[in-house]
Design a protein around this motif. Structure first.
Motif, mmCIF file in Angstrom:
data_model
loop_
_atom_site.group_PDB
_atom_site.id
_atom_site.type_symbol
_atom_site.label_atom_id
_atom_site.label_comp_id
_atom_site.label_asym_id
_atom_site.label_seq_id
_atom_site.Cartn_x
_atom_site.Cartn_y
_atom_site.Cartn_z
ATOM 1 N N ALA A 1 1.009 -1.265 0.091
ATOM 2 C CA ALA A 1 -0.230 0.109 0.051
ATOM 3 C C ALA A 1 0.803 1.157 0.068
ATOM 4 C CB ALA A 1 -0.958 0.065 1.241
ATOM 5 N N GLY A 2 2.205 1.068 0.123
ATOM 6 C CA GLY A 2 3.117 2.277 -0.276
ATOM 7 C C GLY A 2 3.295 2.751 -1.593
ATOM 8 N N PHE A 3 3.897 3.719 -1.654
ATOM 9 C CA PHE A 3 4.248 4.358 -3.179
ATOM 10 C C PHE A 3 4.622 3.245 -3.988
ATOM 11 C CE2 PHE A 3 7.251 7.588 -5.351
ATOM 12 C CZ PHE A 3 6.398 7.417 -6.282
ATOM 13 N N ILE A 4 6.012 2.921 -3.938
ATOM 14 C CA ILE A 4 6.516 2.061 -4.942
ATOM 15 C C ILE A 4 5.769 0.580 -4.894
ATOM 16 C CG2 ILE A 4 8.744 0.759 -5.588
ATOM 17 C CD1 ILE A 4 10.293 2.787 -4.096
ATOM 18 N N GLY A 5 5.424 0.060 -3.521
ATOM 19 C CA GLY A 5 4.781 -1.294 -3.750
ATOM 20 C C GLY A 5 3.327 -1.178 -4.431
ATOM 21 N N TYR A 6 2.501 -0.012 -4.412
ATOM 22 C CA TYR A 6 1.273 -0.026 -5.071
ATOM 23 C C TYR A 6 1.834 -0.225 -6.606
ATOM 24 C CZ TYR A 6 -2.155 2.864 -7.677
ATOM 25 O OH TYR A 6 -2.887 3.016 -8.475
ATOM 26 N N HIS A 7 2.569 0.612 -7.152
ATOM 27 C CA HIS A 7 2.790 0.693 -8.764
ATOM 28 C C HIS A 7 3.520 -0.698 -8.901
ATOM 29 C CE1 HIS A 7 2.019 4.815 -9.814
ATOM 30 N NE2 HIS A 7 2.506 5.267 -8.654
ATOM 31 N N LEU A 8 4.209 -1.373 -8.127
ATOM 32 C CA LEU A 8 4.923 -2.546 -8.613
ATOM 33 C C LEU A 8 3.848 -3.431 -8.661
ATOM 34 C CD1 LEU A 8 7.324 -4.341 -9.321
ATOM 35 C CD2 LEU A 8 7.760 -4.609 -6.807
ATOM 36 N N SER A 9 3.047 -3.723 -7.663
ATOM 37 C CA SER A 9 1.747 -4.735 -7.477
ATOM 38 C C SER A 9 1.065 -4.472 -8.705
ATOM 39 C CB SER A 9 1.033 -4.663 -6.224
ATOM 40 O OG SER A 9 1.850 -4.681 -5.298
ATOM 41 N N LEU A 10 0.563 -3.211 -9.147
ATOM 42 C CA LEU A 10 -0.499 -3.168 -10.336
ATOM 43 C C LEU A 10 0.535 -3.663 -11.647
ATOM 44 C CD1 LEU A 10 -1.709 0.452 -10.156
ATOM 45 C CD2 LEU A 10 -2.851 -1.573 -9.940
ATOM 46 N N ARG A 11 1.751 -3.694 -11.684
ATOM 47 C CA ARG A 11 2.497 -3.905 -12.871
ATOM 48 C C ARG A 11 2.497 -5.462 -12.942
ATOM 49 N NH1 ARG A 11 7.040 -2.656 -16.043
ATOM 50 N NH2 ARG A 11 7.562 -4.623 -17.380
ATOM 51 N N LEU A 12 2.852 -6.045 -11.682
ATOM 52 C CA LEU A 12 2.844 -7.593 -11.721
ATOM 53 C C LEU A 12 1.484 -8.330 -11.787
ATOM 54 C CD1 LEU A 12 5.147 -7.843 -8.605
ATOM 55 C CD2 LEU A 12 5.855 -8.392 -11.061
ATOM 56 N N LEU A 13 0.432 -7.799 -11.398
ATOM 57 C CA LEU A 13 -0.907 -7.925 -11.866
ATOM 58 C C LEU A 13 -1.031 -7.999 -12.950
ATOM 59 C CD1 LEU A 13 -2.591 -6.582 -8.666
ATOM 60 C CD2 LEU A 13 -2.307 -8.932 -8.924
ATOM 61 N N GLY A 14 -1.022 -6.662 -13.720
ATOM 62 C CA GLY A 14 -1.144 -6.694 -15.153
ATOM 63 C C GLY A 14 -0.397 -7.654 -16.006
ATOM 64 N N GLU A 15 0.799 -8.355 -15.611
ATOM 65 C CA GLU A 15 1.453 -9.471 -16.247
ATOM 66 C C GLU A 15 0.890 -10.907 -15.857
ATOM 67 O OE1 GLU A 15 5.623 -9.310 -15.675
ATOM 68 O OE2 GLU A 15 5.913 -7.163 -16.578
ATOM 69 N N GLY A 16 -0.157 -10.882 -15.090
ATOM 70 C CA GLY A 16 -0.783 -12.000 -14.732
ATOM 71 C C GLY A 16 -0.130 -12.727 -13.453
ATOM 72 N N HIS A 17 0.579 -12.365 -12.738
ATOM 73 C CA HIS A 17 1.207 -12.954 -11.590
ATOM 74 C C HIS A 17 0.280 -12.733 -10.321
ATOM 75 C CE1 HIS A 17 4.990 -13.271 -13.583
ATOM 76 N NE2 HIS A 17 4.861 -11.837 -13.929
ATOM 77 N N THR A 18 0.387 -13.620 -9.514
ATOM 78 C CA THR A 18 -0.428 -13.719 -8.293
ATOM 79 C C THR A 18 0.394 -12.970 -7.279
ATOM 80 O OG1 THR A 18 -1.376 -15.867 -8.738
ATOM 81 C CG2 THR A 18 -1.468 -15.116 -6.274
ATOM 82 N N VAL A 19 -0.060 -11.941 -6.610
ATOM 83 C CA VAL A 19 0.404 -11.042 -5.623
ATOM 84 C C VAL A 19 -0.210 -10.912 -4.253
ATOM 85 C CG1 VAL A 19 1.090 -8.486 -5.087
ATOM 86 C CG2 VAL A 19 1.291 -9.343 -7.402
ATOM 87 N N VAL A 20 0.666 -11.005 -3.331
ATOM 88 C CA VAL A 20 0.063 -10.988 -1.774
ATOM 89 C C VAL A 20 0.739 -10.019 -1.466
ATOM 90 C CG1 VAL A 20 0.132 -11.837 0.574
ATOM 91 C CG2 VAL A 20 -0.234 -13.664 -1.406
ATOM 92 N N GLY A 21 -0.021 -8.726 -0.912
ATOM 93 C CA GLY A 21 0.528 -7.419 -0.679
ATOM 94 C C GLY A 21 0.284 -7.344 0.855
ATOM 95 N N LEU A 22 1.642 -7.435 1.606
ATOM 96 C CA LEU A 22 1.699 -7.294 2.995
ATOM 97 C C LEU A 22 1.767 -5.710 3.382
ATOM 98 C CD1 LEU A 22 3.828 -9.277 5.569
ATOM 99 C CD2 LEU A 22 3.876 -6.779 5.585
ATOM 100 N N ASP A 23 0.982 -5.206 4.135
ATOM 101 C CA ASP A 23 1.063 -3.829 4.626
ATOM 102 C C ASP A 23 0.427 -3.845 5.905
ATOM 103 O OD1 ASP A 23 0.801 -0.775 4.640
ATOM 104 O OD2 ASP A 23 1.881 -0.930 2.774
ATOM 105 N N ASN A 24 0.681 -3.020 6.879
ATOM 106 C CA ASN A 24 0.226 -2.858 8.102
ATOM 107 C C ASN A 24 -0.400 -1.357 8.264
ATOM 108 O OD1 ASN A 24 2.224 -1.025 8.694
ATOM 109 N ND2 ASN A 24 2.938 -2.041 10.552
ATOM 110 N N LEU A 25 -0.391 -0.900 7.016
ATOM 111 C CA LEU A 25 -1.409 0.434 7.072
ATOM 112 C C LEU A 25 -0.893 1.511 8.182
ATOM 113 C CD1 LEU A 25 -4.669 -0.766 5.778
ATOM 114 C CD2 LEU A 25 -2.842 0.266 4.358
ATOM 115 N N ASN A 26 0.507 1.538 8.785
ATOM 116 C CA ASN A 26 0.781 2.365 9.624
ATOM 117 C C ASN A 26 0.504 3.765 9.156
ATOM 118 O OD1 ASN A 26 3.011 3.551 8.346
ATOM 119 N ND2 ASN A 26 4.363 1.979 8.985
ATOM 120 N N ASP A 27 0.704 4.639 10.606
ATOM 121 C CA ASP A 27 0.272 6.062 10.284
ATOM 122 C C ASP A 27 1.538 6.902 10.205
ATOM 123 O OD1 ASP A 27 1.109 5.912 12.773
ATOM 124 O OD2 ASP A 27 -0.587 6.780 13.777
ATOM 125 N N TYR A 28 2.683 6.510 9.415
ATOM 126 C CA TYR A 28 3.646 7.457 9.470
ATOM 127 C C TYR A 28 3.069 8.794 8.497
ATOM 128 C CZ TYR A 28 8.118 8.982 7.276
ATOM 129 O OH TYR A 28 9.206 9.741 7.032
#
Length: 335
Positions: free
Chosen positions: A9-36
Motif C-alpha cells: 500500500a506504499g508508493f513503490i509497492g502499489y505501482h509494482l503490484s499493479l504492474r505484476l498483476l497486469g502481467e498475470g502474476h499472483t500478488v500477496v500484498g503485505l502492509d500494516n497501514l501504519n500512520d507514518y
C-alpha cells in the motif's frame, strides 16, 4: 510468479503490484497501514489493488515473527520483493527504534521465511542513502559504503549485509536495489515534490534546504518499477570472477547482487522547484535553510551494472515526471 510484495500500500509497492498483476502474476500484498503518513492515501492505493482477483492483502507487521512464518508456510511464494520499511532520513533522528523494528527485525523475518520455504529469489529495497560520506560521483555499487550518516541508511546497509550472509549460508539468491529519490503519481506526502506542490498551491512558503544547492538523482516511479520487474526475473547468481583478495562489494561467490536504480543524472533543488513552478503556473515563496542532520548534499547513480545485466536505463525527464505528478495531485485532491 506468486510474489510477496511487502509495503504494497506504499508508493513503490502499489505501482509494482499493479504492474505484476497486469502481467498475470499472483500478488500477496503485505502492509500494516501504519500512520507514518496519511492512512487514507494508503487505503486508496490498496482499494485499487483489491479490485484484482489475483491480489490479496495481508495486514501483518514485519517484525511479528509468528504471523510472518505462518504467511510464508501458507502461501508458498516463488519470489519476494521487500519494500516495507520505516522510511525517511530525518524521522530516524526522532524515532530511531522504529527503524530497528521494521528494517532490521522485520527483514530478518523476511529472510527466515525465504530460507525455510525455498523462495527462488529475494529482492529487497536498499537506498542511495547508504553512500553516506562518499563523495566520488557518480555513486557506484563497486564503491565501499561503510560510512552512513543516518540510522535509516545504517539499517539499509545492514539489510545488504544480512542478505549476503543468507545468500552465503543457505544459497538463497538475494538482490538489493539502491533506489535514488523516487517520485511520481501517488507519491509519499513527506517527499519534496509532494510538500512543495501542496505548499505552493496553498500559498504557503516552502523550506529549501542547503539554500537550494542540494543535488538529487530524481527517478520517476515507472523507471523504478521497470527496473525492479526486470531484476526480479533475473535470479541472483554467484560471480565466478569474485575474489576475496580484492572483494567487489556489489557481488559475491554467493548468489548475491546489488544494483543502483537511478536516473543517472542529478538535478539541483533550485531547478527542480522552478520546474514545479512552471507546471503549476505559480511562484513559490522560498524559505532558505541550512542542511539538515543526516542529509547528503548530492546523489548521482552509476547504473552501468543495471544496463549490462537487465538491459535497462532509467531516462524519464523531470519535466515529464513532475507534470504527471501534478496532474495526479490536482485530480486526487480536487485542486
Amino acid at each position: 510468479m506468486k510474489i510477496l510484495v511487502t509495503g504494497a500500500a506504499g508508493f513503490i509497492g502499489y505501482h509494482l503490484s499493479l504492474r505484476l498483476l497486469g502481467e498475470g502474476h499472483t500478488v500477496v500484498g503485505l502492509d500494516n497501514l501504519n500512520d507514518y503518513y496519511s492512512v487514507d492515501l494508503k487505503k486508496a492505493r490498496l482499494a485499487q489493488l483489491l479490485d484484482h482477483a489475483q491480489f490479496t492483502h495481508a495486514n501483518i507487521n514485519l517484525q511479528d515473527a509468528e504471523p510472518m512464518e505462518a504467511l510464508f508456510r501458507k502461501e508458498g511464494f516463488t519470489h519476494v520483493m521487500n519494500l516495507a520499511a520505516q522510511a525517511g532520513v530525518r524521522y530516524s533522528i526522532i524515532n530511531p527504534r522504529s527503524y530497528i523494528d521494521s528494517n532490521s527485525v522485520g527483514f530478518l523475518n523476511i529472510l527466515e521465511g525465504c530460507r525455510h520455504t525455498k523462495v527462488e529469489h529475494c529482492v529487497f529495497a536498499s537506498s542511495s542513502s547508504v553512500y553516506g560520506l562518499n563523495t566520488t560521483m557518480p555513486f557506484s555499487v563497486h564503491h565501499n559504503v561503510d560510512h552512513p550518516i543516518s540510522l535509516y541508511a545504517a539499517t539499509k546497509k545492514g539489510n545488504e549485509l544480512m542478505a549476503h550472509s543468507y545468500a552465503y549460508l543457505y544459497q538463497l539468491p538475494c538482490t538489493g536495489l539502491r533506489f535514488f529519490t523516487v517520485y511520481g503519481p501517488w507519491g509519499r506526502p513527506d517527499m519534496a515534490l509532494f510538500l512543495f506542490t501542496k505548499a505552493i498551491l496553498e500559498g504557503k512558503p516552502i523550506n529549501v534546504f542547503n539554500h537550494g544547492k542540494m543535488r538529487r538523482d530524481f527517478t520517476y516511479i515507472d523507471d523504478i518499477v521497470e527496473g525492479v520487474v526486470r531484476v526480479i526475473k533475473r535470479t541472483a547468481a554467484p560471480n565466478p570472477a569474485w575474489s576475496g583478495a580484492t572483494p567487489d562489494p556489489s557481488s559475491s561467490c554467493a548468489p548475491y547482487k546489488i544494483y543502483n536504480i537511478g536516473n543517472n543524472n542529478w538535478v539541483e533543488l533550485g531547478a527542480f522547484i522552478e520546474t514545479i513552478e512552471k507546471e503549476l503556473g505559480m511562484t513559490a515563496v522560498r524559505n532558505y535553510m541550512d542542511m539538515q542532520p543526516g542529509d547528503v548534499p548530492a546523489t548521482y547513480a552509476d547504473v552501468d551494472d543495471l544496463i549490462a545485466d537487465v538491459g535497462f536505463k532509467p531516462n524519464t525527464s523531470i519535466e515529464y515526471g513532475i507534470k504527471q505528478f501534478i496532474s495526479w495531485y490536482r485530480d486526487y485532491y480536487k485542486v
